[in-house]
Write an enzyme that holds these catalytic residues in place. Structure first.
Site, PDB file in Angstrom:
ATOM      1  N   ASP A  16       1.334  -1.037  -0.106  1.00 51.77           N
ATOM      2  CA  ASP A  16       0.121  -0.308  -0.068  1.00 51.77           C
ATOM      3  C   ASP A  16       1.090   1.609  -0.013  1.00 51.77           C
ATOM      4  O   ASP A  16       1.782   1.611   0.539  1.00 51.77           O
ATOM      5  CB  ASP A  16      -1.275  -0.305   1.379  1.00 51.77           C
ATOM      6  N   ARG A  20       0.278   7.649  -2.449  1.00 50.36           N
ATOM      7  CA  ARG A  20       0.864   8.895  -1.565  1.00 50.36           C
ATOM      8  C   ARG A  20       2.320   9.133  -1.852  1.00 50.36           C
ATOM      9  O   ARG A  20       3.089  10.460  -1.558  1.00 50.36           O
ATOM     10  CB  ARG A  20       0.423   8.523  -0.305  1.00 50.36           C
ATOM     11  N   TRP A  21       2.703   8.231  -2.705  1.00 49.93           N
ATOM     12  CA  TRP A  21       4.538   8.480  -3.267  1.00 49.93           C
ATOM     13  C   TRP A  21       4.167   9.271  -4.613  1.00 49.93           C
ATOM     14  O   TRP A  21       4.786  10.060  -4.620  1.00 49.93           O
ATOM     15  CB  TRP A  21       4.303   7.043  -3.117  1.00 49.93           C
ATOM     16  N   HIS A  33       1.787   3.529  -8.855  1.00 54.45           N
ATOM     17  CA  HIS A  33       2.471   2.151  -9.324  1.00 54.45           C
ATOM     18  C   HIS A  33       2.990   1.006 -10.174  1.00 54.45           C
ATOM     19  O   HIS A  33       3.947   0.146  -9.962  1.00 54.45           O
ATOM     20  CB  HIS A  33       0.240   1.413 -10.309  1.00 54.45           C
ATOM     21  N   SER A  61      -7.139  -5.317  -5.161  1.00 56.43           N
ATOM     22  CA  SER A  61      -8.202  -5.860  -4.275  1.00 56.43           C
ATOM     23  C   SER A  61      -9.595  -6.533  -5.016  1.00 56.43           C
ATOM     24  O   SER A  61      -9.893  -5.417  -6.625  1.00 56.43           O
ATOM     25  CB  SER A  61      -8.762  -5.078  -3.119  1.00 56.43           C
ATOM     26  N   THR A  62     -11.013  -6.350  -5.166  1.00 59.47           N
ATOM     27  CA  THR A  62     -11.725  -6.922  -5.512  1.00 59.47           C
ATOM     28  C   THR A  62     -12.849  -5.505  -5.016  1.00 59.47           C
ATOM     29  O   THR A  62     -13.699  -5.171  -6.441  1.00 59.47           O
ATOM     30  CB  THR A  62     -12.848  -7.576  -4.992  1.00 59.47           C
ATOM     31  N   ARG A  67     -12.033   2.217  -8.378  1.00 64.46           N
ATOM     32  CA  ARG A  67     -11.430   3.157  -8.600  1.00 64.46           C
ATOM     33  C   ARG A  67     -11.898   3.427 -10.350  1.00 64.46           C
ATOM     34  O   ARG A  67     -12.892   3.553 -10.721  1.00 64.46           O
ATOM     35  CB  ARG A  67      -9.611   3.177  -8.930  1.00 64.46           C
ATOM     36  N   LEU A 127      10.958 -20.492  -5.135  1.00 64.38           N
ATOM     37  CA  LEU A 127       9.921 -19.221  -4.547  1.00 64.38           C
ATOM     38  C   LEU A 127       8.389 -18.802  -4.482  1.00 64.38           C
ATOM     39  O   LEU A 127       8.814 -19.531  -6.241  1.00 64.38           O
ATOM     40  CB  LEU A 127      10.692 -18.609  -4.961  1.00 64.38           C
ATOM     41  N   SER A 192      -8.080  -4.911   5.235  1.00 60.31           N
ATOM     42  CA  SER A 192      -8.451  -4.218   3.568  1.00 60.31           C
ATOM     43  C   SER A 192      -8.872  -6.041   3.007  1.00 60.31           C
ATOM     44  O   SER A 192      -8.940  -5.830   1.940  1.00 60.31           O
ATOM     45  CB  SER A 192      -8.411  -3.784   3.252  1.00 60.31           C
TER      46      SER A 192
HETATM   47  C1  IPE Z   1      -5.482  -2.341  -0.175  1.00 59.39           C
HETATM   48  O1  IPE Z   1      -5.420  -1.595  -0.257  1.00 59.39           O
HETATM   49  C2  IPE Z   1      -5.575  -3.078  -2.099  1.00 59.39           C
HETATM   50  C3  IPE Z   1      -3.929  -3.468  -2.248  1.00 59.39           C
HETATM   51  C4  IPE Z   1      -3.259  -3.226  -2.315  1.00 59.39           C
HETATM   52  C5  IPE Z   1      -4.296  -3.766  -3.036  1.00 59.39           C
HETATM   53  P1  IPE Z   1      -6.360  -0.350  -0.723  1.00 59.39           P
HETATM   54  O2  IPE Z   1      -5.872   0.926  -0.866  1.00 59.39           O
HETATM   55  O3  IPE Z   1      -7.160  -0.482  -1.569  1.00 59.39           O
HETATM   56  O4  IPE Z   1      -6.597  -0.147   0.916  1.00 59.39           O
HETATM   57  P2  IPE Z   1      -7.658   0.568   1.612  1.00 59.39           P
HETATM   58  O5  IPE Z   1      -8.892   0.772   0.699  1.00 59.39           O
HETATM   59  O6  IPE Z   1      -6.556   1.885   2.026  1.00 59.39           O
HETATM   60  O7  IPE Z   1      -8.437   0.009   3.135  1.00 59.39           O
HETATM   61  C1  IPE Z   2      -1.648  -0.122  -3.109  1.00 59.08           C
HETATM   62  O1  IPE Z   2      -1.050   1.400  -3.440  1.00 59.08           O
HETATM   63  C2  IPE Z   2      -1.950  -0.217  -4.739  1.00 59.08           C
HETATM   64  C3  IPE Z   2      -3.034  -0.926  -5.765  1.00 59.08           C
HETATM   65  C4  IPE Z   2      -3.924  -0.305  -4.688  1.00 59.08           C
HETATM   66  C5  IPE Z   2      -3.029  -1.711  -6.605  1.00 59.08           C
HETATM   67  P1  IPE Z   2      -2.282   2.896  -3.636  1.00 59.08           P
HETATM   68  O2  IPE Z   2      -2.044   2.718  -4.975  1.00 59.08           O
HETATM   69  O3  IPE Z   2      -3.987   2.249  -2.529  1.00 59.08           O
HETATM   70  O4  IPE Z   2      -1.628   4.232  -2.705  1.00 59.08           O
HETATM   71  P2  IPE Z   2      -2.223   5.071  -1.890  1.00 59.08           P
HETATM   72  O5  IPE Z   2      -2.995   3.868  -0.468  1.00 59.08           O
HETATM   73  O6  IPE Z   2      -3.506   6.143  -2.038  1.00 59.08           O
HETATM   74  O7  IPE Z   2      -1.042   5.973  -1.460  1.00 59.08           O
HETATM   75 MG    MG Z   3      -4.971   2.591  -0.561  1.00 53.43          MG
END
Ligand code: IPE
Ligand code: IPE
Ligand code: MG
Length: 236
Positions: A16, A20-21, A33, A61-62, A67, A127, A192
């Site tokens: 995660d 934000r990065w 990403h 995730s589901t 997004r 692995l 999550s």
């Molecule tokens: C969880 O991260 C899913 C993945 C890293 C693929 P999210 O960013 O989607 O989770 P929430 O929305 O902060 O709970």
């Molecule tokens: C996790 O990073 C990757 C996926 C959920 C695909 P995020 O896209 O959730 O990053 P933040 O949480 O918005 O920073």
């Molecule tokens: Mg996130």
């Protein structure tokens, strides 16, 4: 230093913080990403080097379908690019790739890349790199519930014979041991919808580092934290 005799057999990661990065760098989310994929590549290599048996990463995730179309499409494009670039090296390193989740709902280019990867690496013995794609624990448990119900209604299973193993064996993680170490980056402290059944006794490690900045050294730190924990599994 890491104790080589007490390496976790299975590490699960919620990767995660990509968005934000990117925001921090004033870049579009998709650049986050992309940076996240590069971080993942290094973590896979590190896990191979440490002789970890299973690495399971949460890639989509589901719930991530909520997004924008651009972001979702971009993530799957990056996935295809990653596979096409890395498959040869993964295979040379004896990595076996598995996918957890309903990946058939992904765009067809992604499905094709995934299926090629599964096929090419299926007999590898190093692995086991499990990628959770269109994965959610609740959807996974619901699916198991339906699979088991079908066995019951077909007369192949009796209610009295349903055990915890029956459930485990009908999850995507069938044949994969439960995670010993569960890591989430970016400072968020929640699961999550990730591996809810499987992580009943996992050690949780939360890192404030955003995923694109999660280096192999950060992974070592998480493993050392794991090694300092006392696991009791309900015993004394
Ligand atoms: C969880 O991260 C899913 C993945 C890293 C693929 P999210 O960013 O989607 O989770 P929430 O929305 O902060 O709970
Ligand atoms: C996790 O990073 C990757 C996926 C959920 C695909 P995020 O896209 O959730 O990053 P933040 O949480 O918005 O920073
Ligand atoms: Mg996130």
């Amino acid at each position: 230093m890491i104790d080589k005799n007490r390496i976790p057999k299975h590490i699960a990661i919620v990767m995660d913080g990509n968005g934000r990065w990117a925001e921090k760098k004033k870049l579009p989310r998709i650049a986050g990403h992309n940076a996240g994929m590069l971080a993942m590549k290094e973590i896979v290599k590190k896990c191979s080097m440490l002789d970890i048996e299973n690495l399971t990463v949460y890639a989509f995730s589901t719930e991530n379908w909520k997004r924008s179309v651009e972001e979702v499409g971009g993530i799957f494009k990056l996935l295809v690019i990653y596979i096409e670039k890395e498959l040869k090296e993964l295979h040379e390193n004896n990595v076996k790739v598995k996918v957890l989740g309903d990946y058939k709902k992904l765009p067809k280019e992604a499905i094709a890349s995934i299926e090629k990867t599964l096929e090419i690496t299926k007999d590898n013995t190093g692995l086991c790199f499990n990628i959770a794609l269109n994965y959610g624990s609740r959807a996974e448990i619901l699916r198991a519930f339906k699979l088991i119900s079908k066995e019951l209604s077909d007369g192949k299973l009796n209610i009295e014979n349903i055990t915890e193993d029956t459930i485990s064996n009908n999850l995507y993680t069938k044949d994969i041991p439960d995670p010993d170490l569960f890591i989430r980056t970016s400072g968020e402290k929640r699961l999550s919808n990730y591996l809810l059944w499987q992580s009943a006794y996992s050690e949780l490690v939360f890192s404030d580092v955003l995923w694109p900045e999660f280096t192999p050294e950060e992974l070592e730190k998480a493993i050392m934290e794991f090694q300092n924990r006392k696991r009791r599994f309900g015993g004394r």
